[in-house]
Design an enzyme around this catalytic site. Structure first.
Site, mmCIF file in Angstrom:
data_model
loop_
_atom_site.group_PDB
_atom_site.id
_atom_site.type_symbol
_atom_site.label_atom_id
_atom_site.label_comp_id
_atom_site.label_asym_id
_atom_site.label_seq_id
_atom_site.Cartn_x
_atom_site.Cartn_y
_atom_site.Cartn_z
ATOM 1 N N GLY A 1 69.602 121.496 59.460
ATOM 2 C CA GLY A 1 70.293 120.574 60.242
ATOM 3 C C GLY A 1 70.660 121.324 61.844
ATOM 4 O O GLY A 1 70.151 122.430 61.943
ATOM 5 N N HIS B 1 62.763 121.651 65.719
ATOM 6 C CA HIS B 1 62.639 120.865 64.643
ATOM 7 C C HIS B 1 61.973 119.430 64.888
ATOM 8 O O HIS B 1 61.210 119.045 64.234
ATOM 9 C CB HIS B 1 64.063 120.462 64.235
ATOM 10 C CG HIS B 1 64.876 121.430 63.580
ATOM 11 N ND1 HIS B 1 65.960 121.948 64.365
ATOM 12 C CD2 HIS B 1 64.678 122.275 62.631
ATOM 13 C CE1 HIS B 1 66.688 123.058 63.638
ATOM 14 N NE2 HIS B 1 65.661 123.063 62.376
ATOM 15 N N HIS C 1 67.184 120.828 66.928
ATOM 16 C CA HIS C 1 66.957 121.158 68.239
ATOM 17 C C HIS C 1 65.433 120.657 68.284
ATOM 18 O O HIS C 1 64.679 120.011 67.426
ATOM 19 C CB HIS C 1 67.024 122.432 68.582
ATOM 20 C CG HIS C 1 66.709 123.449 67.699
ATOM 21 N ND1 HIS C 1 65.332 123.611 67.528
ATOM 22 C CD2 HIS C 1 67.049 124.326 66.860
ATOM 23 C CE1 HIS C 1 65.206 124.781 66.460
ATOM 24 N NE2 HIS C 1 66.124 124.959 66.216
HETATM 25 P P1 AMP Z 1 65.988 125.314 59.814
HETATM 26 O O1 AMP Z 1 66.689 124.435 59.992
HETATM 27 O O2 AMP Z 1 66.442 126.607 60.915
HETATM 28 O O3 AMP Z 1 66.005 126.012 58.395
HETATM 29 O O4 AMP Z 1 64.408 125.411 60.392
HETATM 30 C C1 AMP Z 1 63.678 124.306 59.512
HETATM 31 C C2 AMP Z 1 62.280 124.190 59.823
HETATM 32 O O5 AMP Z 1 62.259 124.172 61.483
HETATM 33 C C3 AMP Z 1 61.575 125.711 59.326
HETATM 34 O O6 AMP Z 1 60.223 125.322 59.099
HETATM 35 C C4 AMP Z 1 61.580 126.339 60.804
HETATM 36 O O7 AMP Z 1 60.515 127.096 60.867
HETATM 37 C C5 AMP Z 1 61.332 125.066 61.789
HETATM 38 N N1 AMP Z 1 62.031 125.828 63.124
HETATM 39 C C6 AMP Z 1 63.212 126.207 63.357
HETATM 40 N N2 AMP Z 1 63.230 126.548 64.768
HETATM 41 C C7 AMP Z 1 61.820 126.383 65.304
HETATM 42 C C8 AMP Z 1 61.306 126.695 66.424
HETATM 43 N N3 AMP Z 1 62.007 127.150 67.651
HETATM 44 N N4 AMP Z 1 60.149 126.355 66.660
HETATM 45 C C9 AMP Z 1 59.162 125.632 65.692
HETATM 46 N N5 AMP Z 1 59.802 125.562 64.409
HETATM 47 C C10 AMP Z 1 61.066 125.709 64.162
#
Ligand code: AMP
Length: 287
Positions: free
Chosen positions: A28, A34, A31
């Protein structure tokens, strides 16, 4: 778009769907990084489920579980706009039925869970492997989308899927950055204004390592340059690690030439906020 909070509701919804399901696991506070994953899933599948779950088992006791940003209402609005079919936002008690919401299964994936973030964050990768395998079982996706921002996590999850024969495809997605290069992260909102400015140096330093890739005499020389640039231009950063490893297996490369697929990885603290980033010094055809 359905907001699904319990497992019975998830099963009912899944039973009604025909065709492929794309899953985008998230914690969650969404941005554009995601959104990039979500857009791909919506384009490539008949149905897309985005899970929003701040997974307690991937945080060590002293880490930022309590302070992790949460904003389900805003997340829902964004996901509705992107054409998502369902947001799965379960309660921890449903995911981890034991009385203390723990999970007693341990995953060990040789070498990949001994380096980089796994070394600095004890139990973190195990928690990620627990929650993602649970989500795979519950949602039964045909494709699952993960960002290259969490490069090590992606390699671990690919190994999990391959070794346990999960019947799905792991789709790696491009790392999305802010205009100054900072990798987008839910944690960026916790940076002070001064730290936010200095945090941009992380990616600028990685970009320099890539720009000069053909000119470094040794890997140590490249790493020394990176550390110097950080300490001079981003004095508030506390470096956790700066390493160059092979993109396919996170082993030390013999050289910085392209057949080794060297990738530079960095993690640094700004106040209480830990940020990570990476850059392939040469393009890696595996993604
Ligand atoms: P998180 O909510 O941070 O656990 O991320 C969920 C998914 O979004 C994971 O697969 C992350 O690698 C991906 N993600 C988060 N930030 C980025 C970003 N800046 N660029 C690409 N993928 C992202």
């Amino acid at each position: 778009m359905e907001l699904i909070t319990d497992l019975a509701q998830l099963n009912r919804q899944r039973a009604q769907w025909q065709g492929s399901i794309g899953l985008v696991p998230t914690m969650g506070a969404l941005h554009d990084g995601h959104a990039n994953l979500v857009r791909r899933s919506v384009a490539e599948n008949d149905h897309t489920v985005v899970s929003v779950f701040v997974n307690p088992t991937q945080f060590a006791p002293h880490e930022d579980f309590e302070n992790y940003p949460r904003n389900l209402v805003q997340d829902e609005a964004m996901l509705q706009e992107l054409g998502v079919d369902a947001v799965f936002a379960p309660r921890a008690a449903d995911i981890y039925p034991s009385p203390d919401n723990q999970n007693y299964l341990s995953f060990h994936i040789q070498h990949l869970d001994q380096v980089l973030c796994a070394r600095s964050r004890s139990g973190h990768m195990n928690g990620v492997l627990q929650i993602v395998s649970i989500l795979f079982h519950l949602v039964q996706p045909y494709r699952a989308y993960f960002g290259l921002k969490d490069y090590q996590q992606l390699l671990l999850l690919r190994t999990l899927v391959r070794e346990l024969h999960f019947p799905l495809q792991v789709i790696p997605c491009t790392l999305v950055r802010e205009p100054d290069g900072l990798a987008m992260s839910s944690r960026n909102v916790n940076l002070s204004p001064e730290n936010r400015v200095q945090a941009g140096i992380l990616s600028q330093m990685l970009a320099q390592l890539k720009l000069r890739r053909a000119y470094w005499g040794t890997i140590d020389e490249a790493l020394a340059f990176g550390r110097d640039m950080l300490s001079s231009q981003s004095p508030d950063a506390r470096l956790d690690y700066l390493e160059i490893l092979r993109g396919q297996d996170l082993q030390p490369p013999a050289s910085l030439t392209s057949p080794e697929y060297p990738v530079a990885f960095v993690a640094a603290w700004f106040g209480d906020t830990r940020l990570i980033d990476n850059i392939p010094l040469w393009e890696y055809p595996g993604h």
